[in-house]
Enzyme design. Sequence first.
Site, PDB file in Angstrom:
ATOM      1  CB  CYS A 199      20.892  16.999  21.630  1.00  0.00           C
ATOM      2  SG  CYS A 199      21.806  15.641  20.970  1.00  0.00           S
ATOM      3  CD  GLU A 246      26.773  22.189  13.568  1.00  0.00           C
ATOM      4  OE1 GLU A 246      25.846  21.549  14.111  1.00  0.00           O
ATOM      5  OE2 GLU A 246      26.623  22.814  12.505  1.00  0.00           O
ATOM      6  CG  HIS A 249      26.836  17.835  16.903  1.00  0.00           C
ATOM      7  ND1 HIS A 249      25.460  17.879  16.866  1.00  0.00           N
ATOM      8  CD2 HIS A 249      27.249  18.829  16.092  1.00  0.00           C
ATOM      9  CE1 HIS A 249      25.058  18.849  16.072  1.00  0.00           C
ATOM     10  NE2 HIS A 249      26.129  19.445  15.592  1.00  0.00           N
TER      11      HIS A 249
HETATM   12  N1  LIG Z   1      24.032  16.283  19.036  1.00  0.00           N
HETATM   13  C1  LIG Z   1      23.571  17.487  19.309  1.00  0.00           C
HETATM   14  N2  LIG Z   1      24.152  18.288  20.132  1.00  0.00           N
HETATM   15  N3  LIG Z   1      22.464  17.924  18.702  1.00  0.00           N
HETATM   16  C2  LIG Z   1      21.603  17.072  17.916  1.00  0.00           C
HETATM   17  C3  LIG Z   1      21.057  17.874  16.785  1.00  0.00           C
HETATM   18  C4  LIG Z   1      20.153  17.044  15.891  1.00  0.00           C
HETATM   19  C5  LIG Z   1      19.766  17.855  14.677  1.00  0.00           C
HETATM   20  N4  LIG Z   1      18.725  17.168  13.969  1.00  0.00           N
HETATM   21  C6  LIG Z   1      18.066  17.780  12.999  1.00  0.00           C
HETATM   22  O1  LIG Z   1      18.315  18.936  12.712  1.00  0.00           O
HETATM   23  C7  LIG Z   1      16.995  16.961  12.299  1.00  0.00           C
HETATM   24  C8  LIG Z   1      15.921  17.889  11.753  1.00  0.00           C
HETATM   25  C9  LIG Z   1      15.033  17.153  10.768  1.00  0.00           C
HETATM   26  O2  LIG Z   1      15.548  16.325   9.996  1.00  0.00           O
HETATM   27  O3  LIG Z   1      13.787  17.408  10.765  1.00  0.00           O
HETATM   28  C10 LIG Z   1      21.002  18.068  13.760  1.00  0.00           C
HETATM   29  O4  LIG Z   1      21.252  17.204  12.936  1.00  0.00           O
HETATM   30  O5  LIG Z   1      21.634  19.108  13.933  1.00  0.00           O
END
Ligand SMILES: N=C(N)NCCC[C@H](NC(=O)CCC(=O)O)C(=O)O
EC number: 3.5.3.23
Length: 445
Positions: free
Chosen positions: A371, A174, A250
Amino acid sequence: MSAREFNFDGLVGPSHNYAGLSFGNVASFNNVKSASNPKQAALQGLAKMRALAARGFAQAVLPPQDRPNFRLLRSLGFSGSDADVLARAYKESPVILACAYSASPMWTANAATVSPSRDTADGRVHFTPANLNNKLHRALEYVQTTRTLKAIFADERRFAVHDALPSTPAFGDEGAANHTRLGAGHGADAVEMFVYGRVEFDPNAPAPKRYPARQTLEASQAVARKHGLAEARTVYVQQNPDVIDQGVFHNDVIAVGNANVLFYHEQAFADEQGALFQLRQAMAGVDAELTPIRVDTGMVSVQDAVHSYLFNSQLLSKDGGKMALVIPQECQENAAVARYLESLVASGGPVDELIHFDLRQSMRNGGGPACLRLRVALTDEEAGAMHQGVIMTEALYHTLVAWVEKHYRDKLEPSDLADPKLAIEVHAALEELARILGMPGLYDL
Ligand SMILES: N=C(N)NCCC[C@H](NC(=O)CCC(=O)O)C(=O)O
């Protein structure tokens, strides 16, 4: 040699929507199917980029990806014209259509893992695009991410952009969200800490029980190997499975590091003392001393950390040796977190300033300030060698705002993904964006 840390923020794409695709990410599930405002999302992200650039922090932008991903839909048997493909997908599997449309590349902390040239055997900056293979909608990203990074960091004498790891669960990766560089400063020798959630080939290793661990130890080790990192300056730490099971999907939702400071929640790691010992030992080897800022559960609970995104903040070095903490508005709205932050700034420690932004559109999908950005530490020569068209300036900011105002909808409901006009709108927007950024071959449109 001095180096500056560039933040490459993801420009939110025109199809930003709440599809509830991320099991284990509580925000994504809590806001599923609510209407999104893509225009506001992109402007909120641009406002953060502009403000930090105006403060003198090195700021750049990573473009969104072409959506809907027709290659995915056609590979799954949806055929005919583009309009046919969209209609069939929406009818037979709206969730697959939502995956093909997701604007998740906005969260560029997951775009890649980056090792500055100071840390690598061949003295180049190394990037490994993350395969993000735990979720369908994210597993699409690495193809365009690789293409984008190769276009920006094209000088192979200075930059190495690797292929993503194999997309098998054993190598769940990730990216930088599970990676922190700790040392005296961005231009100094440092330690790279990789945080993983499970071990594929050790069935006895601890693992979360309720939500998925997206990062494996094997993936982190493979990235370190590809980047040519010295073993003595590479530390692997397991994230506490119990916090993954409370929605910390994460590591950057429960900890953030910058220079020699590690700002973390006491429950972040499976073995806190072991992690600190490993870090201190490795950092001694680079003449750096760890400054831990530990937040006790009594001050801020894991739930408060997950809902406020206190640790998904950016920790930025300022001239004069102090640091600013870039936090989402939500931190001010949580009494325990706001109280803690007051004490943090008053403590006389490394953090003496809070900078908060309204990033609600992203936050409602589980993405906070950290993020939205990929950290890339670059020497002046490297910064001069990369594509200059992505560096955030006042002029680029205003051009991108006008572009968003022209091409983005201010409302997107799940049913809108079936509208063939949306696909055409996104396509036209990205064709123009490639020209704005001076990256004609950016998309395979
Ligand atoms: N913490 C870090 N670095 N990144 C956050 C990523 C959020 C992302 N949300 C989403 O992918 C939600 C998409 C949706 O449900 O429409 C995930 O879960 O991977």
